[in-house]
Design a protein around this motif. Structure first.
Motif, PDB file in Angstrom:
ATOM      1  N   SER A  13      54.425 -32.784 -76.045  1.00 47.35           N
ATOM      2  CA  SER A  13      54.722 -32.046 -74.822  1.00 47.35           C
ATOM      3  C   SER A  13      55.729 -32.755 -73.933  1.00 47.35           C
ATOM      4  CB  SER A  13      53.435 -31.798 -74.042  1.00 47.35           C
ATOM      5  OG  SER A  13      52.531 -31.046 -74.823  1.00 47.35           O
ATOM      6  N   ASN A  14      55.870 -34.054 -74.082  1.00 49.39           N
ATOM      7  CA  ASN A  14      56.901 -34.760 -73.330  1.00 49.39           C
ATOM      8  C   ASN A  14      58.299 -34.281 -73.685  1.00 49.39           C
ATOM      9  OD1 ASN A  14      56.501 -37.398 -71.507  1.00 49.39           O
ATOM     10  ND2 ASN A  14      54.699 -37.160 -72.805  1.00 49.39           N
ATOM     11  N   LEU A  15      58.468 -33.813 -74.920  1.00 47.12           N
ATOM     12  CA  LEU A  15      59.784 -33.369 -75.377  1.00 47.12           C
ATOM     13  C   LEU A  15      60.144 -31.985 -74.852  1.00 47.12           C
ATOM     14  CD1 LEU A  15      62.240 -33.814 -77.316  1.00 47.12           C
ATOM     15  CD2 LEU A  15      60.865 -32.728 -79.101  1.00 47.12           C
ATOM     16  N   LEU A  16      59.160 -31.110 -74.663  1.00 45.59           N
ATOM     17  CA  LEU A  16      59.435 -29.692 -74.447  1.00 45.59           C
ATOM     18  C   LEU A  16      60.242 -29.384 -73.193  1.00 45.59           C
ATOM     19  CD1 LEU A  16      56.011 -28.258 -75.649  1.00 45.59           C
ATOM     20  CD2 LEU A  16      58.083 -28.736 -76.965  1.00 45.59           C
ATOM     21  N   GLU A  21      68.016 -29.282 -71.999  1.00 46.40           N
ATOM     22  CA  GLU A  21      69.016 -30.341 -71.987  1.00 46.40           C
ATOM     23  C   GLU A  21      69.532 -30.624 -73.389  1.00 46.40           C
ATOM     24  OE1 GLU A  21      69.066 -35.120 -70.879  1.00 46.40           O
ATOM     25  OE2 GLU A  21      67.496 -33.815 -70.086  1.00 46.40           O
ATOM     26  N   ILE A  22      68.615 -30.692 -74.360  1.00 47.52           N
ATOM     27  CA  ILE A  22      69.010 -30.935 -75.752  1.00 47.52           C
ATOM     28  C   ILE A  22      69.840 -29.767 -76.284  1.00 47.52           C
ATOM     29  CG2 ILE A  22      68.120 -31.204 -78.104  1.00 47.52           C
ATOM     30  CD1 ILE A  22      65.698 -32.645 -76.850  1.00 47.52           C
ATOM     31  N   LYS A  23      69.408 -28.545 -76.004  1.00 47.98           N
ATOM     32  CA  LYS A  23      70.125 -27.342 -76.441  1.00 47.98           C
ATOM     33  C   LYS A  23      71.546 -27.312 -75.893  1.00 47.98           C
ATOM     34  CE  LYS A  23      69.540 -22.264 -76.366  1.00 47.98           C
ATOM     35  NZ  LYS A  23      70.616 -21.850 -75.457  1.00 47.98           N
ATOM     36  N   ALA A  24      71.690 -27.665 -74.612  1.00 51.24           N
ATOM     37  CA  ALA A  24      73.014 -27.663 -73.994  1.00 51.24           C
ATOM     38  C   ALA A  24      73.882 -28.797 -74.537  1.00 51.24           C
ATOM     39  CB  ALA A  24      72.871 -27.784 -72.479  1.00 51.24           C
ATOM     40  N   ALA A  25      73.286 -29.982 -74.726  1.00 52.56           N
ATOM     41  CA  ALA A  25      74.052 -31.134 -75.199  1.00 52.56           C
ATOM     42  C   ALA A  25      74.599 -30.908 -76.608  1.00 52.56           C
ATOM     43  CB  ALA A  25      73.184 -32.384 -75.169  1.00 52.56           C
ATOM     44  N   LEU A  26      73.828 -30.216 -77.446  1.00 51.24           N
ATOM     45  CA  LEU A  26      74.262 -29.948 -78.820  1.00 51.24           C
ATOM     46  C   LEU A  26      75.004 -28.619 -78.943  1.00 51.24           C
ATOM     47  CD1 LEU A  26      71.114 -31.170 -80.816  1.00 51.24           C
ATOM     48  CD2 LEU A  26      73.208 -32.425 -80.250  1.00 51.24           C
ATOM     49  N   ASP A  27      75.139 -27.883 -77.819  1.00 52.05           N
ATOM     50  CA  ASP A  27      75.865 -26.607 -77.772  1.00 52.05           C
ATOM     51  C   ASP A  27      75.303 -25.623 -78.804  1.00 52.05           C
ATOM     52  OD1 ASP A  27      77.729 -24.813 -76.813  1.00 52.05           O
ATOM     53  OD2 ASP A  27      79.283 -25.441 -78.232  1.00 52.05           O
ATOM     54  N   GLY A  79      64.604 -36.549 -79.660  1.00 53.58           N
ATOM     55  CA  GLY A  79      65.257 -36.642 -78.364  1.00 53.58           C
ATOM     56  C   GLY A  79      66.590 -37.351 -78.414  1.00 53.58           C
ATOM     57  N   LEU A  80      66.772 -38.224 -79.407  1.00 54.99           N
ATOM     58  CA  LEU A  80      68.020 -38.985 -79.544  1.00 54.99           C
ATOM     59  C   LEU A  80      68.993 -38.349 -80.532  1.00 54.99           C
ATOM     60  CD1 LEU A  80      66.474 -42.584 -79.688  1.00 54.99           C
ATOM     61  CD2 LEU A  80      67.525 -41.447 -77.714  1.00 54.99           C
ATOM     62  N   ALA A  81      68.630 -37.199 -81.115  1.00 54.97           N
ATOM     63  CA  ALA A  81      69.429 -36.594 -82.195  1.00 54.97           C
ATOM     64  C   ALA A  81      70.840 -36.252 -81.721  1.00 54.97           C
ATOM     65  CB  ALA A  81      68.730 -35.343 -82.714  1.00 54.97           C
ATOM     66  N   PRO A  82      71.870 -36.682 -82.480  1.00 57.91           N
ATOM     67  CA  PRO A  82      73.258 -36.382 -82.080  1.00 57.91           C
ATOM     68  C   PRO A  82      73.786 -35.062 -82.635  1.00 57.91           C
ATOM     69  CG  PRO A  82      73.256 -37.924 -83.911  1.00 57.91           C
ATOM     70  CD  PRO A  82      71.809 -37.653 -83.589  1.00 57.91           C
ATOM     71  N   LEU A 134      49.703 -33.157 -69.110  1.00 53.97           N
ATOM     72  CA  LEU A 134      50.203 -34.463 -68.710  1.00 53.97           C
ATOM     73  C   LEU A 134      51.601 -34.706 -69.275  1.00 53.97           C
ATOM     74  CD1 LEU A 134      49.887 -37.295 -67.481  1.00 53.97           C
ATOM     75  CD2 LEU A 134      48.657 -37.972 -69.565  1.00 53.97           C
ATOM     76  N   GLY A 135      51.769 -34.433 -70.576  1.00 49.60           N
ATOM     77  CA  GLY A 135      53.069 -34.624 -71.191  1.00 49.60           C
ATOM     78  C   GLY A 135      54.125 -33.704 -70.606  1.00 49.60           C
ATOM     79  N   GLY A 136      53.737 -32.437 -70.343  1.00 49.17           N
ATOM     80  CA  GLY A 136      54.688 -31.495 -69.757  1.00 49.17           C
ATOM     81  C   GLY A 136      55.126 -31.912 -68.365  1.00 49.17           C
ATOM     82  N   LEU A 137      54.176 -32.420 -67.560  1.00 51.33           N
ATOM     83  CA  LEU A 137      54.527 -32.888 -66.225  1.00 51.33           C
ATOM     84  C   LEU A 137      55.412 -34.131 -66.300  1.00 51.33           C
ATOM     85  CD1 LEU A 137      51.106 -32.426 -64.394  1.00 51.33           C
ATOM     86  CD2 LEU A 137      53.208 -31.098 -64.039  1.00 51.33           C
ATOM     87  N   MET A 138      55.116 -35.026 -67.247  1.00 46.58           N
ATOM     88  CA  MET A 138      55.964 -36.204 -67.424  1.00 46.58           C
ATOM     89  C   MET A 138      57.377 -35.789 -67.811  1.00 46.58           C
ATOM     90  SD  MET A 138      53.339 -38.773 -69.465  1.00 46.58           S
ATOM     91  CE  MET A 138      54.630 -39.979 -69.854  1.00 46.58           C
ATOM     92  N   GLY A 139      57.475 -34.832 -68.750  1.00 47.61           N
ATOM     93  CA  GLY A 139      58.786 -34.372 -69.183  1.00 47.61           C
ATOM     94  C   GLY A 139      59.537 -33.653 -68.082  1.00 47.61           C
TER      95      GLY A 139
END
Length: 389
Positions: A13-16, A21-27, A79-82, A134-139
């Motif tokens: 859930s931390n990733l979600l 941001e990931i979607k936009a960064a990878l277009d 999360g680090l995927a290029p 908890l993970g969603g709030l952290m993310g």
């Protein structure tokens, strides 16, 4: 045991909330993003059927806790995927490990439930939901503060990995089936065997529908709120948080409801909540109503998957752990099908139309819930999972 469920919910859930941001960064387009996200349940489908053998070989306690370390590593790499391929590959690995962990933690939770002699599995799933909140709030907080993905997800991986390892010291020792009562060998007639398989398949369908509802909040809530409804980054993650928070509340009281009314009645009431709640939110789109709609969807499916798992694990005539393993594998179909289907519909029309799969899933649950126990059954004994008539 509760700590193991909590870590499983919190790590992913931390990733979600960072998905936009990931979607936009990878277009990525909606269909591309949905396909990448679907790699997680694809890995789960391919690895899930090995879980029963791994549990028998290494015990559920070891599978559940040490497998979480692999899940955490996969989430960090995602999360680090290029590139799109790297994102899909990392999610594939995390999903494969998560499927094995899922069976391990539920098998161990059922061991604990048999010792208690009453329904407590929903309470364990409640701690999973609490971990997801908890993970969603952290993310969401990390996204709002602009914390780099590597720092955020690396901290999450270390923190919850340590919690899982500490929890291992307190899990049940001994053989995997030590808490089961003595079972005489059962030879099912072909008709009875066919009925057991049919019940298991229907349980898989409704569990998959519940998984699709959960995935709608995981994969698309933040994207829908930030894109279609123009919510701020910190607010966009609240759709998923609301789903998990109300699911947590539903599971906290779920054991008492199931003990009193049976899984079938509770599932039917929940299906109605999913259909009406999310349907209303999509019919009248706004940020507050959408967050409430996702929350009601989580409340509606709160007890469904734990109830289906218990029913599958107690099906007569199946090898120990087989019903739970197959059910866990089948429910992953909902996680696999959901993201690309919603993405394809969204690209062809809109994401709002794509999310109509949620109220449709509620109707599927309503129709299939008759295979669940109609009245409470002792957790340590066979549940009446056969359909009436």
């Amino acid at each position: 045991m509760a700590a193991v469920f909590l870590t499983n919910g919190a790590v992913f859930s931390n990733l979600l909330p960072r998905y936009p941001e990931i979607k936009a960064a990878l277009d990525l387009g909606n269909a591309q993003f949905g396909a990448a996200v679907a790699a997680f349940p694809l890995g789960a489908l391919l690895a899930g059927l090995t879980a029963s053998a791994l549990v028998r070989r290494f015990r559920s306690s070891r599978v559940a806790t040490f497998g979480m370390l692999v899940v955490a590593a996969g989430i960090l790499l995602a999360g680090l995927a290029p590139t799109w391929l790297a994102l899909a590959g990392a999610l594939f690995v995390a999903g494969a490990a998560d499927a094995v962990v899922d069976v391990g933690q539920n098998a161990h939770g059922l061991r604990v439930q048999r010792r208690y002699g009453r329904s407590i599995l929903n309470s364990f799933h409640a701690t999973w939901s609490a971990g997801s909140v908890l993970g969603g709030l952290m993310g969401s907080a990390a996204a709002g503060l602009g914390i780099p993905l590597g720092v955020h997800l690396g901290f999450s991986a270390v923190l919850f990995g340590v919690v899982a390892l500490i929890a291992f010291r307190f899990l049940l020792p001994g053989p995997e089936d030590a808490e089961r009562g003595p079972v005489s060998p059962v030879r099912l007639r072909s008709r009875a065997a066919g009925r057991a398989v049919l019940v298991l398949l229907v349980l898989g369908v409704i569990a998959s529908a519940g998984a699709l509802v959960e995935d709608s909040g995981a994969s698309w809530a933040a994207v829908y709120l930030s894109g279609s409804l123009q919510a701020a980054a910190a607010v966009a993650g609240l759709g998923f948080v609301a789903l998990q928070a109300l699911e947590f509340l539903g599971r906290v009281g779920g054991d008492r409801l199931v003990d009193r009314f049976g899984s079938r009645a509770v599932a039917r009431g929940g299906a109605a909540i999913v259909t009406v709640g999310m349907g209303f939110a999509l019919a009248f789109p706004s940020i507050p109503l959408t967050i409430v709609g996702f929350g009601l969807a989580g409340l509606g499916v709160a007890t469904l998957i734990p109830g289906a798992m218990h029913a599958a694990d107690e099906l007569p005539g199946l090898p120990s752990g087989m019903g739970l393993t197959v059910l866990s594998w089948l429910l992953r179909v909902g996680f696999l099908v959901g993201p690309p289907v919603v993405g394809l519909i969204a690209d062809a029309t809109s994401l709002r139309v794509g999310l109509l799969v949620v109220p449709v899933a509620g109707l599927v649950i309503l129709l299939g819930s008759r295979v669940l126990p109609g009245s409470a059954a002792p957790p340590g004994g066979a549940a009446p999972t056969q359909a009436p008539g």
